[in-house]
Design a protein around this motif. Structure first.
Motif, PDB file in Angstrom:
ATOM      1  N   ALA A 129       0.819  -1.212   0.000  1.00  0.00           N
ATOM      2  CA  ALA A 129       0.000   0.000   0.000  1.00  0.00           C
ATOM      3  C   ALA A 129       0.853   1.262   0.000  1.00  0.00           C
ATOM      4  O   ALA A 129       0.419   2.317  -0.460  1.00  0.00           O
ATOM      5  CB  ALA A 129      -0.924  -0.010   1.217  1.00  0.00           C
ATOM      6  N   LEU A 130       2.094   1.154   0.527  1.00  0.00           N
ATOM      7  CA  LEU A 130       2.969   2.316   0.616  1.00  0.00           C
ATOM      8  C   LEU A 130       3.770   2.558  -0.661  1.00  0.00           C
ATOM      9  O   LEU A 130       4.294   3.658  -0.874  1.00  0.00           O
ATOM     10  CB  LEU A 130       3.920   2.121   1.804  1.00  0.00           C
ATOM     11  N   LEU A 131       3.853   1.542  -1.521  1.00  0.00           N
ATOM     12  CA  LEU A 131       4.777   1.599  -2.658  1.00  0.00           C
ATOM     13  C   LEU A 131       4.555   2.822  -3.549  1.00  0.00           C
ATOM     14  O   LEU A 131       5.463   3.634  -3.766  1.00  0.00           O
ATOM     15  CB  LEU A 131       4.639   0.321  -3.492  1.00  0.00           C
ATOM     16  N   LYS A 132       3.367   2.961  -4.081  1.00  0.00           N
ATOM     17  CA  LYS A 132       3.110   4.014  -5.065  1.00  0.00           C
ATOM     18  C   LYS A 132       3.243   5.398  -4.448  1.00  0.00           C
ATOM     19  O   LYS A 132       3.810   6.316  -5.052  1.00  0.00           O
ATOM     20  CB  LYS A 132       1.702   3.829  -5.657  1.00  0.00           C
ATOM     21  N   THR A 133       2.736   5.550  -3.236  1.00  0.00           N
ATOM     22  CA  THR A 133       2.837   6.842  -2.559  1.00  0.00           C
ATOM     23  C   THR A 133       4.289   7.186  -2.278  1.00  0.00           C
ATOM     24  O   THR A 133       4.708   8.341  -2.395  1.00  0.00           O
ATOM     25  CB  THR A 133       2.040   6.808  -1.243  1.00  0.00           C
ATOM     26  N   LEU A 134       5.084   6.182  -1.916  1.00  0.00           N
ATOM     27  CA  LEU A 134       6.489   6.428  -1.609  1.00  0.00           C
ATOM     28  C   LEU A 134       7.277   6.783  -2.864  1.00  0.00           C
ATOM     29  O   LEU A 134       8.248   7.537  -2.802  1.00  0.00           O
ATOM     30  CB  LEU A 134       7.093   5.171  -0.950  1.00  0.00           C
ATOM     31  N   GLU A 135       6.863   6.247  -3.997  1.00  0.00           N
ATOM     32  CA  GLU A 135       7.604   6.526  -5.236  1.00  0.00           C
ATOM     33  C   GLU A 135       7.294   7.919  -5.786  1.00  0.00           C
ATOM     34  O   GLU A 135       8.207   8.630  -6.213  1.00  0.00           O
ATOM     35  CB  GLU A 135       7.244   5.461  -6.279  1.00  0.00           C
ATOM     36  N   GLU A 136       6.037   8.316  -5.760  1.00  0.00           N
ATOM     37  CA  GLU A 136       5.648   9.617  -6.327  1.00  0.00           C
ATOM     38  C   GLU A 136       4.738  10.356  -5.348  1.00  0.00           C
ATOM     39  O   GLU A 136       3.540  10.528  -5.594  1.00  0.00           O
ATOM     40  CB  GLU A 136       4.933   9.408  -7.658  1.00  0.00           C
ATOM     41  N   PRO A 137       5.274  10.796  -4.224  1.00  0.00           N
ATOM     42  CA  PRO A 137       4.436  11.566  -3.290  1.00  0.00           C
ATOM     43  C   PRO A 137       4.259  13.001  -3.798  1.00  0.00           C
ATOM     44  O   PRO A 137       4.983  13.456  -4.694  1.00  0.00           O
ATOM     45  CB  PRO A 137       5.251  11.523  -1.998  1.00  0.00           C
ATOM     46  N   PRO A 138       3.319  13.738  -3.237  1.00  0.00           N
ATOM     47  CA  PRO A 138       3.186  15.160  -3.609  1.00  0.00           C
ATOM     48  C   PRO A 138       4.455  15.938  -3.274  1.00  0.00           C
ATOM     49  O   PRO A 138       5.305  15.501  -2.504  1.00  0.00           O
ATOM     50  CB  PRO A 138       1.994  15.614  -2.754  1.00  0.00           C
ATOM     51  N   GLN A 139       4.583  17.131  -3.852  1.00  0.00           N
ATOM     52  CA  GLN A 139       5.793  17.925  -3.691  1.00  0.00           C
ATOM     53  C   GLN A 139       6.021  18.358  -2.243  1.00  0.00           C
ATOM     54  O   GLN A 139       7.158  18.642  -1.849  1.00  0.00           O
ATOM     55  CB  GLN A 139       5.706  19.172  -4.587  1.00  0.00           C
ATOM     56  N   HIS A 140       4.977  18.388  -1.437  1.00  0.00           N
ATOM     57  CA  HIS A 140       5.107  18.901  -0.072  1.00  0.00           C
ATOM     58  C   HIS A 140       5.286  17.790   0.965  1.00  0.00           C
ATOM     59  O   HIS A 140       5.178  18.048   2.161  1.00  0.00           O
ATOM     60  CB  HIS A 140       3.848  19.703   0.294  1.00  0.00           C
ATOM     61  N   VAL A 141       5.578  16.573   0.549  1.00  0.00           N
ATOM     62  CA  VAL A 141       5.668  15.439   1.465  1.00  0.00           C
ATOM     63  C   VAL A 141       7.066  14.828   1.414  1.00  0.00           C
ATOM     64  O   VAL A 141       7.648  14.669   0.338  1.00  0.00           O
ATOM     65  CB  VAL A 141       4.605  14.367   1.134  1.00  0.00           C
ATOM     66  N   ILE A 142       7.610  14.510   2.592  1.00  0.00           N
ATOM     67  CA  ILE A 142       8.892  13.809   2.723  1.00  0.00           C
ATOM     68  C   ILE A 142       8.680  12.608   3.654  1.00  0.00           C
ATOM     69  O   ILE A 142       8.097  12.746   4.736  1.00  0.00           O
ATOM     70  CB  ILE A 142       9.993  14.728   3.293  1.00  0.00           C
ATOM     71  N   PHE A 143       9.135  11.445   3.213  1.00  0.00           N
ATOM     72  CA  PHE A 143       9.083  10.238   4.036  1.00  0.00           C
ATOM     73  C   PHE A 143      10.482   9.933   4.579  1.00  0.00           C
ATOM     74  O   PHE A 143      11.466   9.938   3.826  1.00  0.00           O
ATOM     75  CB  PHE A 143       8.592   9.030   3.219  1.00  0.00           C
TER      76      PHE A 143
END
Length: 563
Positions: A138-152
């Motif tokens: 579930a984290l894969l896609k979000t981790l690859e292309e998150p919005p510009q204002h997000v850092i993991f």
């Protein structure tokens, strides 16, 4: 609570305070100055090395109002809010307790919303390796292309458990164990700022006990401060950490060098009486001799010593101990350490190791025991060679060799036949009972497990067929197996005796001979006068209920039971 632990009060608030991780902090500082911030980071390394602290410092640095800066100012509202946790845009998640798919889906749904009070929304996921496979997916896609204002920022102590698809989407930074020197330097700064009086030797002991973790070191220091009265001394640090003082190690090393078993065991008993851990003690002994070896090899490299301070007594002992003796001591201690890991009585192994260390001969003694007069030894060898040559010429050696050959041949031929001891077997049958046979059969499988592989192979096709209170008979399928097993009957009797609690005589017989002896015994003893012998025969045949029913129907005289 008004009081906070030292590791919480002195948690790093800037990259400069992160000790021993310059390779990580320098890279992050350059990325901040050049405004090359990645969308995902992975911080991996042992516990207490600064992973989560570095993640919070990075979150403050990217959101600092003075950005781009290499260090957060810790003064602006953003830095102070992230420090005290009042800013909701920096979310710290414990993956150990939030490892399901629903928690990650919640993050994925909320990540699209812009931060409310700072520039970047930062997700710090601690112990990320605890996430389930579904949560990782579930984290894969979000981790690859998150919005510009997000850092993991992912933190873990076990990076090998993280899927490669996650690793490939992150910038990975490996945190290493902090050296004892860096930990000691940090603790010196802390005790100076807090006004606590502490011996430098005590700080060194605490740093070594921490095993590379700054949080562990500060927790031990906090405990030592509470344990001490006015000043943290070396004894206080040794008591808290469970380590052994150098003076005690020197005393034990002197006893080993002088082969004094009594002094060595007395010192060990005193150590254990003080509540020291045997496993921790043997590790200290290994490090002690390791430092001694390094000191003898390179006296100038005192910084590489982990366990000892090279004082006068240590230097004197190092001169008296040869490198060969140190190799042997370390080898024996390491072997004992491995054995202690798989036992419930480590004290016994430690005591045996001390006795062995005190009794072994030194390399110098072994060299001194070799003949110094080489010419005398050479003359003796020449004399023996001449005597052997003379014996060969007179044929004495040939005669002896021929005699030995005849004896070997005779022993081989005498092994071809085997005769079962009929007298012993008849005596056993006279007193045999079914109950005694059942006892032997009940322990037979357990006895086979306690035998060696070769012994069990001989008894593979054998079985007990008759037993009395003091002896029992084993029937063998093959005569050669019976003959070989009879040579080891004392060993079999000892094993079965240990199982049933009394010594038993064991008699073996091949199957054909056993059948003849049993038939002869039954024919020579009438059923009325020898009911016990008949019961032994029935016991040997392992009478079943169906046999008893057949006797009722047809009569016992018409029934013949065969194995």
């Amino acid at each position: 609570m008004s009081y906070q632990a030292l590791y919480r009060v002195w948690r790093p608030q800037s990259f400069h305070d992160v000790v021993g991780q310059e390779h990580v902090t320098k890279t992050l500082q350059n990325a901040l100055i050049q405004d090359k911030i990645s969308h995902a980071y992975l911080f991996s390394g042992p516990r207490g090395t600064g992973k989560t602290s570095a993640a919070k410092i990075l979150a403050k640095a990217v959101n600092c109002e003075r950005a781009p800066v290499e260090e957060p100012c810790n003064e602006c509202p953003s830095c102070r809010g992230i420090t005290d946790g009042s800013i909701s845009d920096v979310i710290e998640i414990d993956a150990a307790s939030n490892n399901g798919v629903d928690e990650i889906r919640d993050i994925r749904d909320k990540v699209k919303y812009a931060p409310s009070s700072v520039k970047f929304k930062v997700y710090i996921i601690d112990e990320v390796h605890m996430l389930s496979i579904g949560a990782f997916n579930a984290l894969l896609k979000t981790l690859e292309e998150p919005p510009q204002h997000v850092i993991f920022i992912l933190a873990t102590t076990e990076p090998h458990k993280i899927p490669l698809t996650i690793l490939s989407r992150c910038q990975r930074f490996d945190f290493k164990r902090i050296t004892a020197r860096d930990i000691t330097g940090r603790m010196k700064h802390i005790v100076q700022e807090t006004g606590v009086e502490c011996d430098e030797e005590a700080l060194a002991v605490v740093a070594r006990a921490a095993e590379g973790g700054m949080r562990d070191a500060l927790s031990l220091l906090d405990q030592a401060i509470s344990f001490s009265e006015d000043r943290v001394t070396l004894e206080d640090a040794l008591t808290v950490t469970g380590a052994v003082s150098q003076l005690f190690l020197l005393q034990l090393a002197e006893a080993i060098g002088q082969h004094d078993v009594v002094s060595g065991l007395e010192s060990l008993e005193e150590l254990l009486f003080q509540g020291k851990d045997p496993v921790r003690f043997i590790e200290d002994m290994i490090l002690f001799y390791r430092d001694m070896l390094l000191y003898k090899s390179a006296p100038n490299l005192e910084e590489s010593l982990e366990r000892v301070t090279p004082d006068g007594k240590f230097q004197e002992l190092a001169k008296e101990t040869s490198p060969e003796d140190i190799y042997q001591l370390i080898h024996l201690l390491s072997k004992t350490q491995q054995e202690m890991r798989f036992t419930n009585h480590p004290k016994i192994f430690l005591e045996v190791a001390i006795v062995k260390l005190c009794q072994q001969e030194s390399a110098q003694v072994r060299v001194s025991q070799t003949p110094s007069d080489y010419s005398q030894l050479q003359n003796r060898i020449t004399q023996l060679e001449n005597e052997i040559r003379d014996l060969k010429q007179h044929g004495v050696v040939r005669v002896e060799e021929s005699q030995q050959h005849v004896q070997k041949k005779t022993s081989r031929t005498s092994r071809k036949g085997f005769t079962a001891p009929a007298g012993k077997i008849n005596e056993i049958l006279k007193h045999a009972t079914k109950q005694d046979l059942m006892v032997i059969k009940g322990r037979w499988a357990e006895m086979m497990e306690k035998m060696t592989v070769s012994q069990a192979a001989l008894l593979k096709d054998a079985e007990p067929v008759a037993a009395s209170n003091e002896a029992f008979v084993i029937k063998f399928k093959y005569e050669i197996h019976c003959q070989m097993a009879m040579e080891k009957m004392d060993e079999f009797a000892m094993v079965i005796g240990n199982l049933i609690g009394k010594r038993m005589q064991v008699v073996g017989a091949p199957e054909e001979q056993w059948l003849k002896i049993r038939e002869s015994f039954l024919n020579s003893h009438s059923r009325e006068g020898h009911e016990e012998a008949d019961s032994a025969e029935v016991a040997g045949a392992a009478e079943e209920p169906i046999i008893a029913e057949a006797k009722k129907l047809f009569g016992a005289e018409l029934i013949e039971v065969k194995d």
